[in-house]
Motif scaffolding. Structure first.
Motif, short mmCIF file in Angstrom:
data_model
loop_
_atom_site.label_atom_id
_atom_site.label_comp_id
_atom_site.label_asym_id
_atom_site.label_seq_id
_atom_site.Cartn_x
_atom_site.Cartn_y
_atom_site.Cartn_z
N GLU A 203 0.85 -1.21 0.00
CA GLU A 203 0.00 0.00 0.00
C GLU A 203 0.88 1.25 0.00
OE1 GLU A 203 -0.52 -2.58 2.23
OE2 GLU A 203 -2.08 -3.42 0.92
N GLU A 204 1.94 1.22 0.82
CA GLU A 204 2.82 2.40 0.89
C GLU A 204 3.54 2.61 -0.44
OE1 GLU A 204 3.97 2.12 5.66
OE2 GLU A 204 5.15 1.03 4.20
N LEU A 205 3.96 1.51 -1.06
CA LEU A 205 4.65 1.63 -2.36
C LEU A 205 3.71 2.23 -3.41
CD1 LEU A 205 7.20 0.97 -4.12
CD2 LEU A 205 6.04 -1.16 -4.72
N ALA A 206 2.47 1.71 -3.44
CA ALA A 206 1.49 2.22 -4.40
C ALA A 206 1.24 3.70 -4.17
CB ALA A 206 0.18 1.43 -4.28
N ALA A 207 1.13 4.10 -2.90
CA ALA A 207 0.87 5.51 -2.59
C ALA A 207 2.07 6.37 -3.01
CB ALA A 207 0.60 5.67 -1.09
N ASP A 208 3.27 5.87 -2.76
CA ASP A 208 4.49 6.61 -3.11
C ASP A 208 4.58 6.82 -4.63
OD1 ASP A 208 7.35 7.47 -2.17
OD2 ASP A 208 7.66 6.16 -3.90
N LEU A 209 4.34 5.73 -5.39
CA LEU A 209 4.46 5.84 -6.85
C LEU A 209 3.33 6.72 -7.42
CD1 LEU A 209 5.54 2.21 -7.80
CD2 LEU A 209 6.89 4.29 -7.98
N THR A 210 2.14 6.60 -6.86
CA THR A 210 1.02 7.42 -7.33
C THR A 210 1.37 8.90 -7.15
OG1 THR A 210 -0.47 5.68 -6.63
CG2 THR A 210 -1.48 7.80 -7.11
N ARG A 211 1.98 9.21 -5.99
CA ARG A 211 2.36 10.60 -5.71
C ARG A 211 3.44 11.06 -6.68
NH1 ARG A 211 3.15 9.81 -0.68
NH2 ARG A 211 5.38 9.53 -0.79
N GLN A 212 4.47 10.21 -6.89
CA GLN A 212 5.57 10.56 -7.81
C GLN A 212 5.04 10.84 -9.21
OE1 GLN A 212 9.08 10.59 -7.53
NE2 GLN A 212 8.90 10.51 -5.31
N LEU A 213 3.98 10.10 -9.58
CA LEU A 213 3.46 10.23 -10.95
C LEU A 213 2.32 11.24 -11.05
CD1 LEU A 213 3.48 6.45 -11.87
CD2 LEU A 213 4.84 8.25 -12.91
N GLY A 214 2.03 11.89 -9.95
CA GLY A 214 0.94 12.87 -9.97
C GLY A 214 -0.37 12.22 -10.41
N GLY A 215 -0.53 10.95 -10.14
CA GLY A 215 -1.79 10.25 -10.43
C GLY A 215 -2.00 9.93 -11.91
#
Ligand SMILES: Cc1cc2nc3c(=O)[nH]c(=O)nc-3n(C[C@H](O)[C@H](O)[C@H](O)COP(=O)(O)OP(=O)(O)OC[C@H]3O[C@@H](n4cnc5c(N)ncnc54)[C@H](O)[C@@H]3O)c2cc1C
Length: 398
Positions: A250-262
């Protein structure tokens, strides 16, 4: 296999990775006896495990793999088409865009390139090599020592067995022990960074578009597989790698989503994370007495420009062609003239690519204010100068 003391062969290949296997398959129709030595057991060659690497392949590599009977052995639904590619710098929205080409290697096309998982390439290369009666596998044993003289190459295996050949081919990775034992020096650059690869599922389409984002502090590349499945390649300073590796899904998904601006919507982790140290290597010679280097043993590229195995296939094709030609004429398959020609042909391509890639990586990971400005200028120049853009596109399609 029999336990005879000395195995006599024409060519001994050390390392049955994708390069060693492709070379053996390419050289076999020339009629030479080939012995492949591989540290892993043969069962691993037959069913290699998923290792997180998705290999971007050029149109030229596709042709070579088709010619070697490898391409058709990859399940059709696991050959992913790469439509186009975009590069962005830091927080800027400006994109360097390599659009979908309409022609590649003189033929109509709708793809910039292809993506195939490394384990599928390894398996297909093994199966293709197994179709050739003159290729012998010696697996589950490493190489202790190699020696060459004017007449032969001699290999001592860890279990004491000996192999004698006319030609020795080193395909034992970028950290090649054989290269070292042959006395061939190499330019080795440790970037001090780690590559973390992981497959992510997501709710928005990736449009089959590759995306390279040189964020400040880390680099993130997206390799589109299925429309909603993408391989994420995170490059980060090694001392900070744990900050990613310790994240739960979950943390990884949240981190990547943030890096990619969704841009890919909600993400979920699909595979485990795999890591690779980021070390680039270019051997200073590709041949020595009765021996040649191929694949990563010759050139281990930084993965950012996705050239590693594409160059490995080229090395296999060039050397196999020269060996088959010499064998067909009854000439020495490891003559100094042949080996010098191999080195000349292969190095013509590899030197500029290796040094050009390393220069680009140094610039795009340098976070001083002047470098950030220069990064942005380089993207704009590449976008707006057709000869530069065409030259890069040609490298991407092969
Ligand atoms: C994260 C990542 C992404 C990449 N992406 C791309 C890409 O998009 N496009 C691309 O073209 N390339 C890419 N590459 C590069 C590509 O994976 C390599 O170029 C390719 O795997 C090299 O193949 P090889 O056969 O030369 O070496 P390896 O795959 O390293 O195989 C070497 C073999 O030799 C064996 N061996 C080693 N030592 C011995 C010994 N002493 N005795 C017996 N056997 C031995 C090993 O067991 C192994 O099987 C990427 C690499 C990484 C790490």
């Amino acid at each position: 296999m029999s336990q005879e003391a000395t195995i006599q062969t024409d060519v001994v290949v050390i390392g049955a990775g994708p390069a060693g296997l492709s070379f053996a398959r390419a050289a076999a129709p020339g009629g030479v006896r080939i012995t492949l030595v591989e540290r892993s057991p043969e069962s691993v060659l037959a069913e290699p495990p998923y290792d997180g690497r998705e290999i971007a392949l050029t149109h030229k590599s596709k042709e070579l793999m088709q010619h070697l009977g490898m391409w058709d052995r990859v399940p059709e639904n696991e050959i992913y088409k790469l439509k186009d590619a975009k590069v962005v710098n830091g927080t800027s929205d400006y994109q360097l865009h390599f659009p979908q080409p309409d022609r590649a290697r003189g033929k109509p096309t709708d793809t910039l390139g292809y993506l195939i998982s490394n384990h599928n390439i390894r398996r297909s290369a093994y199966e293709a090599a197994k179709t050739q009666d003159n290729i012998r596998f010696v697996c589950g044993v490493g190489v202790k020592e190699v020696k060459t003289d004017a007449d032969k190459a001699s290999v001592t295996l860890d279990d004491g067995r000996q192999i004698e050949a006319k030609l020795l081919v080193a395909a034992d990775s970028r950290f090649s022990q054989t290269r070292r034992q042959l006395g061939i020096s190499a330019d080795m650059h440790d970037f001090g960074r780690t590559v973390i690869v992981v497959r992510m599922r997501h709710t928005l389409s990736n449009n089959h578009s590759a995306f390279e984002c040189f964020h400040y502090g880390r680099t993130l590349a997206l390799l589109p597989l299925e429309e909603h499945l993408t391989n994420c390649v995170i490059t980060i300073d090694s001392h900070r790698a744990d900050s990613i590796l310790s994240l739960n899904p979950e943390e990884l998904a949240a981190d990547l989503t943030r890096q990619l601006g969704g841009r890919l919507g909600e993400m979920t982790q699909e595979s485990e994370m795999h890591t690779y140290p980021l070390v680039g290597v270019h051997a200073n010679a590709f041949s020595a007495e009765r021996s040649a280097l191929i694949g990563d043993a010759a050139v281990g590229m930084h993965p950012v420009t996705a050239h590693g195995f594409n160059l490995g296939l080229e090395s296999a094709e060039i050397l196999a062609r020269l060996v088959a030609e010499a064998a067909g004429k009854g000439k020495d398959i490891a003559s100094p003239v042949l080996l010098a020609r191999y080195q000349r042909e292969h190095m013509f391509n590899t030197r500029p690519l290796y040094h050009g890639t390393n220069m680009m990586v140094k610039l795009f990971t340098n976070e001083s204010p002047p470098a950030k400005v220069l990064r942005s200028l380089v993207l704009r120049l590449s976008n707006n100068c057709p000869p530069i853009k065409q030259a890069i596109s040609r490298q991407l399609t092969g």
